[in-house]
Design an enzyme around this catalytic site. Sequence first.
Site, short mmCIF file in Angstrom:
data_model
loop_
_atom_site.label_atom_id
_atom_site.label_comp_id
_atom_site.label_asym_id
_atom_site.label_seq_id
_atom_site.Cartn_x
_atom_site.Cartn_y
_atom_site.Cartn_z
N TYR A 52 0.75 -0.95 0.04
CA TYR A 52 0.00 0.04 -0.10
C TYR A 52 0.89 1.30 0.17
O TYR A 52 1.88 1.17 0.68
CB TYR A 52 -0.96 -0.01 1.36
CG TYR A 52 -2.40 -0.25 0.98
CD1 TYR A 52 -3.07 0.45 -0.04
CD2 TYR A 52 -2.82 -1.40 1.65
CE1 TYR A 52 -4.24 0.11 -0.41
CE2 TYR A 52 -4.34 -1.91 1.27
CZ TYR A 52 -4.84 -0.84 0.04
OH TYR A 52 -6.11 -1.24 -0.19
N GLU A 54 -0.38 4.98 -0.56
CA GLU A 54 -0.93 6.34 -0.59
C GLU A 54 -0.25 7.41 -0.50
O GLU A 54 0.76 7.17 0.61
CB GLU A 54 -2.31 6.51 0.33
CG GLU A 54 -3.45 5.60 -0.01
CD GLU A 54 -3.76 4.27 0.67
OE1 GLU A 54 -2.64 3.54 0.75
OE2 GLU A 54 -4.88 3.87 0.69
N ASP A 198 -7.42 13.94 -24.17
CA ASP A 198 -7.37 12.60 -23.96
C ASP A 198 -6.56 11.76 -25.10
O ASP A 198 -7.36 11.86 -26.31
CB ASP A 198 -8.87 12.31 -23.50
CG ASP A 198 -9.24 10.65 -23.28
OD1 ASP A 198 -7.93 9.94 -23.44
OD2 ASP A 198 -10.07 10.34 -22.70
N THR A 224 -4.75 6.12 -21.18
CA THR A 224 -4.44 4.92 -20.83
C THR A 224 -3.28 4.45 -21.18
O THR A 224 -2.61 4.91 -22.20
CB THR A 224 -5.76 3.96 -21.38
OG1 THR A 224 -5.68 4.09 -22.68
CG2 THR A 224 -6.95 4.18 -20.79
N LYS A 227 -3.33 0.73 -24.87
CA LYS A 227 -3.91 0.81 -26.28
C LYS A 227 -2.84 0.53 -27.35
O LYS A 227 -1.74 -0.20 -26.99
CB LYS A 227 -5.00 1.69 -26.58
CG LYS A 227 -6.16 1.80 -25.45
CD LYS A 227 -7.15 2.66 -25.70
CE LYS A 227 -8.35 2.56 -25.14
NZ LYS A 227 -8.27 3.41 -23.53
N ARG A 233 -3.10 -2.60 -18.07
CA ARG A 233 -4.15 -1.62 -18.15
C ARG A 233 -3.93 -0.69 -17.00
O ARG A 233 -3.65 -0.93 -16.07
CB ARG A 233 -5.45 -2.46 -17.64
CG ARG A 233 -5.75 -3.68 -18.73
CD ARG A 233 -7.02 -4.21 -18.48
NE ARG A 233 -8.00 -3.49 -19.08
CZ ARG A 233 -8.20 -3.37 -20.48
NH1 ARG A 233 -7.59 -4.30 -21.32
NH2 ARG A 233 -9.18 -2.54 -20.99
N1 DSN Z 1 -13.20 1.32 -24.10
C1 DSN Z 1 -12.52 2.12 -24.92
C2 DSN Z 1 -12.50 1.72 -26.28
O1 DSN Z 1 -12.72 0.83 -26.81
O2 DSN Z 1 -12.11 2.80 -27.08
C3 DSN Z 1 -12.34 3.39 -24.36
O3 DSN Z 1 -12.45 3.42 -23.25
#
Ligand code: DSN
Length: 413
Positions: A52, A54, A198, A224, A227, A233
């Site tokens: 942990y 924080e 974003d 994120t 991707k 993730r």
């Molecule tokens: N779920 C993602 C996507 O497929 O674009 C975005 O959060």
Amino acid sequence: MKYSRLQQDSAVWEVVKKEEERQNHELELIASENYVSPAVLEAMATVLTNKYSEGYAGKRYYGGNAVIDEMENLAIERAKKLFEAEHVNVQPLSGSPANAAVYMAFLNPGDKVLGLRLDHGGHLSHGHKVNFSGRLYNFVQYGVNPVTGRIDMDEVRAIALKEKPKMIVAGFSAYSREIDWQKFKDIADEIGAYTFADIAHIAGLIAAKQIKNPVPIFDVVSTTTHKTLRGPRGAIIMCKEKFAKQVDMAVFPGMQGGPHDHITAAKAIAFGEALRPEFKEYARQIILNAQAMAEEFIRLGYRIVSGGTDNHLFILDLSDKGLAGKEAEQVLEKIGLSVSRSTIPNDPNPPLNPSGIRIGTPAVTTRGLKEKEILAVAGYIDEALRNKDDQETLDVIKKRVQDLCVKFPIPTK
Ligand code: DSN
């Protein structure tokens, strides 16, 4: 002895194995998914999960965090270098919580924000009415031009001048064209609004310098990490140094408790991988593959929203093909291809069964597919959609997809 302990719980292992086999024998064309490297996978299974922590390096609310501080600082330094960022917070657990923290850092509930409509390619967390963003903040939305399928910056400016939002959000989950970051910044400056990008979908392409980077231009940027960036993730937030404190406070204690330290380690690995020269080649090939596939679909008589792509994805409009997005997704699943249904701008159909599908090339490019194989995959999709009720034909195509998967396995080195 891969997963040797996990295998001792056969109920869990059987399911994991099934998913591993599905991934091995099917092709992933969902634009937001990828196959992480073995090093990223291993980092997620380290003892860092036990801790942990924080707070932030040097200012934690639990003892025993000196080592975690080292890991978090390593991830931060790599992310700063990768994106030319002044300040990075690597703790956000995923994209929507990261965006929630950004709003919390810059806005009060009820403040006006301008973002891209979900059905025009935006994201739920960019102000949709069923999402926390649309419920907590007063979102007004811009869309894409119905003729060009592109964001119309004159329209963005007109709405911004009329509505005077406190923040302008640029970014998307289903838009295939480059964004004019500087133009967004100029419009925001005219009305004194904050700029928030974003870049969840395109972070890997930006890190590899294949498309323009908003980080030096915008006030705050979220992404994120799983991707095109091909990490675990999770998410990160980048901002100008002058906003560092308010962003950090919004992530913790504002939004989250303890960060996931094993995921921070995996983020550090992914950033390290993205800093290597071969990642540039990978990102370049993602775009070449997406462009080759989009062109092939146009040749085969399909309409692509905006007529093509500058990035890793495109939206195939099926409105004149006798089936909608949900059915297309299901037909393609029968041949071992995963895609996601997608709205087209001003879609007459509902979100659960919209008129298009979104196709992305990050994962298949990780497997090593290049233009030649990508054109074959476009052909399989077309043939399957045209023969959706002919199981025999679908079986033949499925076998071709499986052969391709054997020839291009998910990298294990
Ligand atoms: N779920 C993602 C996507 O497929 O674009 C975005 O959060």
